[in-house]
Design a protein around this motif. Structure first.
Motif: not given
Length: 294
Positions: A49-78
């Protein structure tokens, strides 16, 4: 996306199996390869998943909220979903249908148009996700209702005239301060509040016009009173001056001086009348004035 990629992979494998069993011609092989490659490519995208320079991502997996993702490329579970929050400044326009109807401390109805400039603090993105769920929801659930509430509360502490004209800048600054204090702990940065227009209702406008007319009439009456007082003072000073002058003259005149002046006056009159009695004598004794003698 994962389901779509698996579907393409399944179709591609099926076409290749059919070709392996010598069912169909070479187009089946090409279709199987292309479909399988597309499915594999789509499957790989579910792991990044790629987070744009003007965005912040919040990952959620199976009902759990992870730490915020800063701009850039991130690997994740499907199985991980990513919700992005824009960090660009946003303008909340409370105009038109969203104009805020407020009441002054006197009960007068005013309509306030304003713009609230806000943005998301990247350090509080996870908290905002838990509170609202998305950038749009942050505005609708947090910024919008809180701003309207504060605007009403501030105008309620001022009179209609203050809200309409005299204290408009102070009211705008107070609204800015209170909205900032309310939203900052939630991770919402307020970049400014612009109180664009404040207009009274028709009934309040009529009352304001009447008050202005009354104030003007009162001012004219007070000016007339001041003028009358000044004229009275002037007449009093003139009267005092005249009285003082008369008193000075009266103190300087003696009986001899008055008799002499009286005789001189009647001499002038005797030029037309040869001889007549003048009441200039003392003790009531008339003085005979002969106008023929020079």
């Amino acid at each position: 996306m994962l389901i779509v990629s698996l579907l393409f992979l399944a179709i591609g494998v099926s076409l290749l199996v059919l070709r392996w069993r010598k069912v169909g011609s070479w187009p089946v092989t090409v279709g199987g390869l292309l479909t399988g490659a597309l499915g594999l490519l789509l499957g790989l995208t579910t792991f990044v998943h790629v987070v744009d320079p003007t965005e912040v991502g919040v990952p959620t997996s199976l009902g759990k909220v992870g730490s915020a993702w800063q701009p850039g490329l991130h690997f994740k579970s499907p199985l991980t979903d990513v919700t992005t929050f824009s960090t660009r400044p946003v303008d909340l326009d409370l105009t038109g249908d969203s104009t805020v109807e407020v009441r002054s401390s006197e009960g007068g109805v005013l309509y306030a148009d304003l713009t609230v400039k806000w943005s998301i603090d990247p350090q509080h993105t996870v908290e905002l996700y838990k509170l609202a769920g998305s950038s749009e929801a942050v505005q609708q659930r947090l910024v919008y209702p809180d701003s309207r509430e504060i605007v009403r509360n501030v105008f309620a502490r001022h009179t209609s005239v203050e809200g309409y004209s005299s204290q408009r800048e102070a009211i705008s600054a107070e609204i800015d301060k209170l909205i900032t204090a309310r939203l900052a702990p939630r991770g919402i940065l307020v970049n400014g509040v612009n109180l664009r227009n404040v207009r009274p209702s028709d009934g309040l406008q009529k009352a304001i016009d009447q008050k202005i007319q009354q104030d003007q009439a009162t001012a004219q009456a007070e000016a007339s009173v001041r003028t009358a007082k000044a004229e009275a003072e002037k007449r009093k000073i003139e009267a005092d001056s005249t009285a003082a002058a008369n008193a000075a003259i009266a103190g300087s005149l003696t009986d001899k001086i008055l008799l002499s002046q009286c005789i001189e006056a009647f001499k002038a009159a005797a030029e037309k009348n040869a001889v007549y009695a003048s009441p200039c004598g003392s003790n009531g004794t008339p003085v005979i004035v002969d106008g023929t003698k020079r």
